[in-house]
Scaffold this motif. Structure first.
Motif, short mmCIF file in Angstrom:
data_model
loop_
_atom_site.label_atom_id
_atom_site.label_comp_id
_atom_site.label_asym_id
_atom_site.label_seq_id
_atom_site.Cartn_x
_atom_site.Cartn_y
_atom_site.Cartn_z
N TRP A 1 0.83 -1.21 0.00
CA TRP A 1 0.00 0.00 0.00
C TRP A 1 0.86 1.26 0.00
O TRP A 1 0.54 2.23 -0.67
CB TRP A 1 -0.95 -0.01 1.21
CG TRP A 1 -2.07 -0.97 1.07
CD1 TRP A 1 -2.86 -1.16 -0.04
CD2 TRP A 1 -2.54 -1.91 2.05
NE1 TRP A 1 -3.79 -2.15 0.21
CE2 TRP A 1 -3.63 -2.62 1.47
CE3 TRP A 1 -2.17 -2.22 3.36
CZ2 TRP A 1 -4.32 -3.61 2.16
CZ3 TRP A 1 -2.88 -3.20 4.05
CH2 TRP A 1 -3.94 -3.89 3.45
N CYS A 2 1.94 1.23 0.74
CA CYS A 2 2.84 2.39 0.74
C CYS A 2 3.38 2.62 -0.67
O CYS A 2 3.44 3.76 -1.14
CB CYS A 2 4.02 2.16 1.68
SG CYS A 2 3.58 2.30 3.41
N GLN A 3 3.72 1.55 -1.34
CA GLN A 3 4.26 1.69 -2.70
C GLN A 3 3.20 2.21 -3.66
O GLN A 3 3.51 3.01 -4.56
CB GLN A 3 4.80 0.34 -3.19
CG GLN A 3 6.09 -0.03 -2.49
CD GLN A 3 6.61 -1.39 -2.93
OE1 GLN A 3 5.83 -2.29 -3.26
NE2 GLN A 3 7.91 -1.55 -2.94
N ILE A 4 1.97 1.76 -3.47
CA ILE A 4 0.88 2.25 -4.33
C ILE A 4 0.70 3.76 -4.16
O ILE A 4 0.60 4.51 -5.13
CB ILE A 4 -0.44 1.50 -4.03
CG1 ILE A 4 -0.37 0.06 -4.56
CG2 ILE A 4 -1.64 2.24 -4.63
CD1 ILE A 4 -1.55 -0.81 -4.20
N ILE A 5 0.70 4.21 -2.92
CA ILE A 5 0.53 5.64 -2.66
C ILE A 5 1.68 6.42 -3.26
O ILE A 5 1.51 7.47 -3.88
CB ILE A 5 0.44 5.90 -1.15
CG1 ILE A 5 -0.87 5.31 -0.66
CG2 ILE A 5 0.48 7.40 -0.84
CD1 ILE A 5 -1.14 5.56 0.77
N HIS A 6 2.85 5.85 -3.11
CA HIS A 6 4.02 6.50 -3.67
C HIS A 6 3.91 6.63 -5.18
O HIS A 6 4.25 7.66 -5.76
CB HIS A 6 5.27 5.71 -3.29
CG HIS A 6 6.46 6.57 -3.08
ND1 HIS A 6 7.14 7.11 -4.14
CD2 HIS A 6 7.05 7.01 -1.96
CE1 HIS A 6 8.12 7.85 -3.66
NE2 HIS A 6 8.08 7.81 -2.34
N ALA A 7 3.41 5.58 -5.81
CA ALA A 7 3.22 5.60 -7.26
C ALA A 7 2.21 6.70 -7.64
O ALA A 7 2.44 7.46 -8.58
CB ALA A 7 2.74 4.24 -7.75
N HIS A 8 1.13 6.81 -6.88
CA HIS A 8 0.13 7.85 -7.15
C HIS A 8 0.75 9.23 -7.04
O HIS A 8 0.53 10.10 -7.88
CB HIS A 8 -1.02 7.75 -6.14
CG HIS A 8 -2.10 6.81 -6.54
ND1 HIS A 8 -2.86 6.98 -7.67
CD2 HIS A 8 -2.57 5.67 -5.96
CE1 HIS A 8 -3.75 6.00 -7.78
NE2 HIS A 8 -3.59 5.19 -6.75
#
Ligand SMILES: [Zn+2]
Ligand SMILES: [Zn+2]
Length: 648
Positions: free
Chosen positions: A476-483
């Motif tokens: 989830w942290c990586q997803i937010i970072h991607a966003h």
């Protein structure tokens, strides 16, 4: 993560007659300790050097950290011997960082200092402890500039014996042979892509894992669920999460550290609940809908698809959320996936709340109805109807929505299927709730669901707790970072999902073909596929392949951006090609492997030999060489032209 007592016990065990004049313990990741203990007197430097290395070796294994020799002192006057070790993330002896910045050099200052004192009349005069024979002081400064949590330490597990231990630990915490193997691979993938999957030292064969399991069984060791649950709860609380479970262990509610951070930044006035049934348990996620998709606030793991089970699980979740937020948890609106038992249970607990079926669930249900074998329609028309529904649900304004609604209302197929007709009127009557141009929430729900179905289908509750804390929090942290960086967003969502390889290749090379296929068979826009899985409403490998190549553009206000940046933490956005999991359960069930004693013993012997390699020898290599091989050239991935606006 280790508690103060465990740490003390361990240090006493490896240091003779240990006393602790200083014992500053903040957490299992942060402490400063002075150990005074006994070591043979009047020995040579070689002896003390080996003693220190042995000690460090045990400490390394226990703490899952790495240490390198920083300094030796050959000409000492006031001390008999001294040697200093630093954390292997220190800048000492490191080459300059590679471009990705993923080098081991974290400029860590953690340090362990060994000093052996002379014992004579002068030295013992003012030193009570030395008089008692405690001639060795070990100063442990365990304060790192980086996380030393378990998941990172997997990076440095190069020794088979350590891997074996890890598997024994998996079994202790309730894993079977098949789930231990598949979970271990998930951890490896989460930490560094496929690079290590083929390395049998850190990813042993199913045969070896099975051998370890047999060995453990022969020793009569059983998983003690009470101890394991208590340990998991404690570990979670130590890193800022929360967990509750019922006395019979049939229901567990987890709030991971990431979820807790999500809770702190959102109103929880409107939430989404989505339950997925696997072979072993029911996984019910609570989410906050956000511009960056549905973000989790809690997860209830329970055993049955029955109303009482849902009811107890949801009530426990409500209590835990209230306990964490210190206010009552009464959302105004809850969006759910369509499961009758779930909906009844929710209705009873949240009697003042509007409960409606979520868009993601609705789309899957409409598609299932259209694909129903009983329904006699021209199959080519299915996607057309679905596209209309899609346009309606994601209409940019009410005028557009009205037009699409009229089209659907007059559509012959919609008219001919009672269920579909009903869905349309439901959508229209709740259009305020349903119609939004934001597709990210639906995508985040469907990809997470597919992750559970695909990767965790046989995981018991205990293993699911590990998936939440060790795999998904990071994901989830990586997803937010991607966003936030507007880079690789869909790649991140589909990271762990199977993607049709042929289709992927075609999508990358031929954009015209992509558009054509998108319209006819695969429904790139509708995210509904005509294959067997797709007809069941699942996010099949074709849809994942399409999603993977779609670009979206996320816009976040500056004010919110600050919050999400903190939420994402210090993560890099990297996409590694992730391998598809093998079905170990089937392999195992079908007895495809046969246990031959000689074979297993042999592999075990080899592993034992490897154990004698000094871990200090194995941690000094430059890590950049290991990472470079598993990263894909991101610029090389051709982007498709379809733009999916996440927000207008
Ligand atoms: Zn360190
Ligand atoms: Zn498909």
């Amino acid at each position: 993560m280790c508690s103060k007592e465990k740490l003390k016990d361990f240090l006493s065990e490896i240091s003779e007659n240990a006393e602790f004049p200083v014992f500053n313990y903040v957490s299992g990741e942060k402490y400063s300790i002075l150990v005074k203990c006994h070591v043979d007197t009047d020995r040579d430097a070689q002896f003390y050097s080996e003693y220190a290395s042995e000690w460090i070796k045990k400490f390394t294994k226990f703490t899952k950290t790495g240490w390198i020799v920083r300094a030796c002192f050959p000409r000492l006057k006031r001390l008999l011997y001294r040697k200093v070790f630093t954390c292997h993330h220190s800048s000492f002896n490191k080459r300059k960082i590679c471009e990705q910045g993923s080098s081991k050099d974290k400029q860590c200052k953690a340090k362990i200092d060994f000093k052996v004192k002379f014992i004579n009349r002068n030295t013992i005069r003012n030193d009570k402890m030395l008089r008692a024979g405690l001639n060795l002081t070990i100063h442990i400064n365990f304060v790192h500039t980086h996380s030393v949590r378990a998941r990172e330490s997997y990076n440095f597990l190069k020794c088979s014996a350590d891997t074996d231990k890890l598997f024994l630990q998996y079994f202790t915490t309730g894993h079977t042979v098949a789930t231990a193997k598949s979970y271990h691979e998930l951890v490896l993938l989460s930490n560094h892509g496929t690079g290590n999957i083929s390395d049998t030292e850190i990813n042993p064969s199913l045969r070896h894992v099975s051998y370890l399991h047999q060995k453990r069984k022969a020793q009569g060791l059983e998983c003690n669920i009470a101890d394991t649950m208590a340990e998991k709860m404690k570990a979670l609380e130590e890193c800022g999460g929360a967990m509750r479970y019922t006395d019979d262990y049939s229901i567990t509610v987890v709030i991971t550290p990431f979820m807790k951070n999500v809770i702190s930044g959102h109103e929880l006035d409107s939430i989404v609940i989505d339950s997925t049934h696997t072979r072993e348990c029911v996984v019910s996620f609570f989410f906050a809908p956000t511009p960056l998709g549905a973000l989790p606030i809690a997860c209830a793991l329970h055993s049955q698809m029955t109303e009482p089970s849902f009811s107890q699980a949801f009530f426990s979740t409500k209590l835990l959320l209230e306990n964490q937020t210190l206010k009552s948890f009464e959302p105004r609106k809850i969006m759910i996936n369509q499961i009758d038992e779930q909906n009844h249970a929710l209705g009873a607990i949240f009697s003042n709340t509007t409960i409606i079926v979520s868009r993601a669930s609705l789309v899957a249900d409409i598609w299932k109805s259209l694909c129903d074998g009983e329904v006699k329609i021209d199959v080519k028309q299915r996607q057309k109807v679905m596209e209309l529904f899609n346009s309606l649900l994601h209409a940019a304004n009410s005028e557009d929505a009205e037009l699409f609604y009229k089209d659907l209302e007059n559509n012959k197929i919609v008219q001919s299927i009672t269920k579909v007709k009903q869905y349309l009127s439901d959508i229209w009557s709740k259009r305020e709730d349903y119609i939004t141009p934001n597709k990210v929430i639906d995508i985040s729900l469907r990809t997470l669901k597919q992750f559970i179905v695909h990767r965790c289908k046989s995981y018991p509750i205990l293993a699911m707790i590990d998936v939440l804390t060790n795999i998904l929090d990071k994901h989830w942290c990586q997803i937010i970072h991607a966003h936030l960086s507007n880079k690789l967003i869909m790649e991140m969502y589909t990271k762990y999902l199977p993607k049709d390889k042929i289709l992927m290749k075609k999508l990358e090379g031929d954009t015209k073909l992509k558009r054509k296929m998108g319209a006819i068979a695969f429904g790139a826009q509708t995210l509904c596929c005509d294959c067997i899985k797709g007809k069941k409403g699942m996010l099949c490998e074709h849809l994942c392949a399409i999603l993977h190549t779609v670009e979206i553009d996320t816009q976040v206000s500056d004010e919110k951006r600050a919050f999400y940046t903190t939420l994402a933490g210090d993560q890099e956005v990297k996409i590694e090609q992730v391998a598809e999991p093998e079905d170990y359960e089937e392999q195992y069930d079908q007895n495809e492997y046969e246990q031959t004693a000689s074979d297993n013993e042999q592999s075990f012997l080899i592993k034992q030999e490897i154990e004698h390699i000094d871990p200090l020898d194995t941690i000094t290599e430059d890590e950049s060489t290991r990472h470079s091989s598993i990263e894909i050239d991101i610029n090389g991935i051709k982007k498709c032209i379809t733009k999916m606006p996440s927000r207008h």
